[in-house]
Scaffold this active site. Structure first.
Site, PDB file in Angstrom:
ATOM      1  N   SER A  56       2.099  -7.951 -81.155  1.00 44.13           N
ATOM      2  CA  SER A  56       0.893  -6.958 -81.000  1.00 44.13           C
ATOM      3  C   SER A  56       1.183  -5.569 -81.784  1.00 44.13           C
ATOM      4  CB  SER A  56       0.893  -6.664 -79.389  1.00 44.13           C
ATOM      5  OG  SER A  56       2.080  -5.895 -79.095  1.00 44.13           O
ATOM      6  N   ASP A  93      -1.482 -10.345 -82.569  1.00 52.05           N
ATOM      7  CA  ASP A  93      -2.110 -10.427 -81.311  1.00 52.05           C
ATOM      8  C   ASP A  93      -3.258  -8.907 -81.043  1.00 52.05           C
ATOM      9  OD1 ASP A  93      -3.085 -11.074 -78.492  1.00 52.05           O
ATOM     10  OD2 ASP A  93      -1.794 -10.004 -77.774  1.00 52.05           O
ATOM     11  N   ASP A 115      -9.638  -8.464 -82.971  1.00 58.73           N
ATOM     12  CA  ASP A 115     -10.440  -7.866 -81.603  1.00 58.73           C
ATOM     13  C   ASP A 115     -11.475  -6.872 -81.719  1.00 58.73           C
ATOM     14  OD1 ASP A 115     -11.124  -7.596 -79.264  1.00 58.73           O
ATOM     15  OD2 ASP A 115      -9.248  -7.171 -78.430  1.00 58.73           O
ATOM     16  N   GLU A 145     -13.138 -12.549 -80.818  1.00 58.62           N
ATOM     17  CA  GLU A 145     -13.322 -12.405 -79.313  1.00 58.62           C
ATOM     18  C   GLU A 145     -14.721 -11.961 -78.929  1.00 58.62           C
ATOM     19  OE1 GLU A 145     -10.006 -10.750 -76.800  1.00 58.62           O
ATOM     20  OE2 GLU A 145     -11.112 -10.382 -75.107  1.00 58.62           O
ATOM     21  N   HIS A 189      -5.941  -8.592 -68.180  1.00 57.36           N
ATOM     22  CA  HIS A 189      -4.421  -8.081 -68.986  1.00 57.36           C
ATOM     23  C   HIS A 189      -3.577  -7.466 -67.921  1.00 57.36           C
ATOM     24  CE1 HIS A 189      -6.373  -8.470 -72.963  1.00 57.36           C
ATOM     25  NE2 HIS A 189      -5.420  -9.261 -73.010  1.00 57.36           N
ATOM     26  N   GLY A 190      -2.416  -7.635 -67.959  1.00 56.97           N
ATOM     27  CA  GLY A 190      -1.283  -6.923 -67.060  1.00 56.97           C
ATOM     28  C   GLY A 190      -0.929  -7.785 -65.959  1.00 56.97           C
ATOM     29  N   HIS A 223      -6.880 -15.024 -72.850  1.00 52.80           N
ATOM     30  CA  HIS A 223      -6.106 -13.803 -72.666  1.00 52.80           C
ATOM     31  C   HIS A 223      -5.861 -13.680 -71.346  1.00 52.80           C
ATOM     32  CE1 HIS A 223      -6.043 -12.388 -76.937  1.00 52.80           C
ATOM     33  NE2 HIS A 223      -6.696 -13.148 -77.246  1.00 52.80           N
ATOM     34  N   ASN A 266      -2.427 -17.303 -73.385  1.00 57.30           N
ATOM     35  CA  ASN A 266      -1.668 -15.783 -73.907  1.00 57.30           C
ATOM     36  C   ASN A 266      -0.926 -15.376 -72.628  1.00 57.30           C
ATOM     37  OD1 ASN A 266      -3.116 -15.948 -76.151  1.00 57.30           O
ATOM     38  ND2 ASN A 266      -3.976 -13.770 -76.131  1.00 57.30           N
ATOM     39  N   SER A 269       2.574 -10.257 -70.050  1.00 56.79           N
ATOM     40  CA  SER A 269       2.655  -9.602 -68.602  1.00 56.79           C
ATOM     41  C   SER A 269       3.851  -9.219 -68.248  1.00 56.79           C
ATOM     42  CB  SER A 269       2.222 -10.524 -67.770  1.00 56.79           C
ATOM     43  OG  SER A 269       1.123  -9.884 -67.204  1.00 56.79           O
TER      44      SER A 269
HETATM   45  P1  13P Z   1      -1.375 -10.985 -69.835  1.00 59.77           P
HETATM   46  O1  13P Z   1      -1.317  -9.658 -69.687  1.00 59.77           O
HETATM   47  O2  13P Z   1      -1.723 -11.722 -68.554  1.00 59.77           O
HETATM   48  O3  13P Z   1       0.129 -11.207 -69.935  1.00 59.77           O
HETATM   49  O4  13P Z   1      -1.839 -11.665 -70.822  1.00 59.77           O
HETATM   50  C1  13P Z   1      -1.342 -11.542 -72.391  1.00 59.77           C
HETATM   51  C2  13P Z   1      -2.421 -11.404 -73.574  1.00 59.77           C
HETATM   52  O5  13P Z   1      -3.473 -11.766 -73.112  1.00 59.77           O
HETATM   53  C3  13P Z   1      -1.738 -10.820 -74.791  1.00 59.77           C
HETATM   54  O6  13P Z   1      -2.815 -10.889 -75.785  1.00 59.77           O
HETATM   55 ZN    ZN Z   2      -4.740 -10.267 -74.952  1.00 65.16          ZN
END
Ligand code: 13P
Ligand code: ZN
Length: 274
Positions: A56, A93, A115, A145, A189-190, A223, A266, A269
């Protein structure tokens, strides 16, 4: 320019085709440091799973883009010397600009995500098309996306999700020429996707089905799909980590999604918290 094929990496095209035909999904793991990369490649060799190594923008800033690129090359060497090699792709990413995608492609990435999901539809379409035009000249695959996930992904954050509109997908895929499409169907996410003890709502499988009706067999990406296994959350907290209350997407829902054209899951986390 370093071309990914000279490094022994693959793009995602063949991986996704096999995954869709086989009813499974490829894990796409973000890595920021040596320990994470060690764990990822050890597990993928052990389980004989193809793998997408993801970098990323945050990881590039944290660990240095050159170092990460060479770490991925080192990982690939270990995979190939294991006697049980598996296909490895190196993917950007959440790329947020054409220039970043070009820079990654020139340094040996085999796949990039552009993105533009937070942009107005036409701007997202134009930016994504610009990236695919460049990437495809080098046989690099591109993920676009549509829709917005809730949660925080580095600088990208949203309180609420906006599910992908199935009416948009066919036009977007056709006009952008992308190789895969990330969609929003209730993942986020997270590591704190749900409250502990709360009933976890199912993913929006009806939207997924409708999207598949419009672009049948086209590679779909999820994701925000870490399952955040509770046994590991317990272990992390026990040894000094701070992940109280972390809850992810249940694995059975991910397995259900992977039976369809969902072929990339993906998982990040949140690596920096581990
Ligand atoms: P998580 O936040 O669920 O780990 O997803 C990761 C992600 O989408 C990275 O692009
Ligand atoms: Zn993501």
């Amino acid at each position: 320019m370093v071309h990914y094929k000279d490094l022994g990496l693959v793009n995602t095209r063949e991986m996704f085709k096999k995954a869709i035909d086989g009813g499974y999904a490829i894990p796409a793991y973000n890595f920021n440091n040596m320990e994470q990369l060690q764990a990822i490649i050890t597990a993928c060799i052990d389980t004989q799973s193809p793998v997408i190594l993801q970098v990323s923008r945050g990881a590039r800033n944290y660990a240095n883009q050159t170092l990460l690129r060479y770490m991925a090359e080192g990982a690939l060497r270990i995979v190939n010397d294991s006697g049980k090699p598996v296909p490895v792709a190196l993917h950007l990413d959440h790329g947020d600009s054409y220039e970043l995608c070009v820079s990654c492609i020139e340094s040996g990435f085999s796949s990039v995500m552009i993105d533009g999901s937070s942009l107005p539809y036409e701007e997202n379409t134009a930016l994504t098309r610009k990236v695919t035009d460049y990437a495809h000249k080098h046989d690099v695959t591109v993920e676009g996306e549509l829709g917005i996930l809730a949660g925080i992904e580095e600088e990208v954050s949203s309180e609420v999700s906006h599910y992908t509109d199935p009416d948009d997908v066919e036009d977007f895929v056709k006009r952008t020429n992308v190789d895969s499409l990330a969609i929003s169907i209730g993942t986020s996410h997270g590591a704190y996707k749900f409250k502990p003890g709360e009933k976890i709502p199912p993913l929006e499988f009806d939207i997924l089905k409708e999207i598949e009706n419009r672009i049948t067999g086209f590679p779909i990406v999820l994701h925000g799909s870490s399952s955040v296994l509770q046994e590991y959350v317990g272990m992390i907290n026990q040894y000094g980590g701070k992940m109280e209350g972390a809850v992810g997407v249940p694995e059975d829902q991910l397995r259900e999604a992977a039976k369809s054209a969902v072929c990339k899951i993906n998982i990040d986390s949140r690596s920096e918290e581990h």
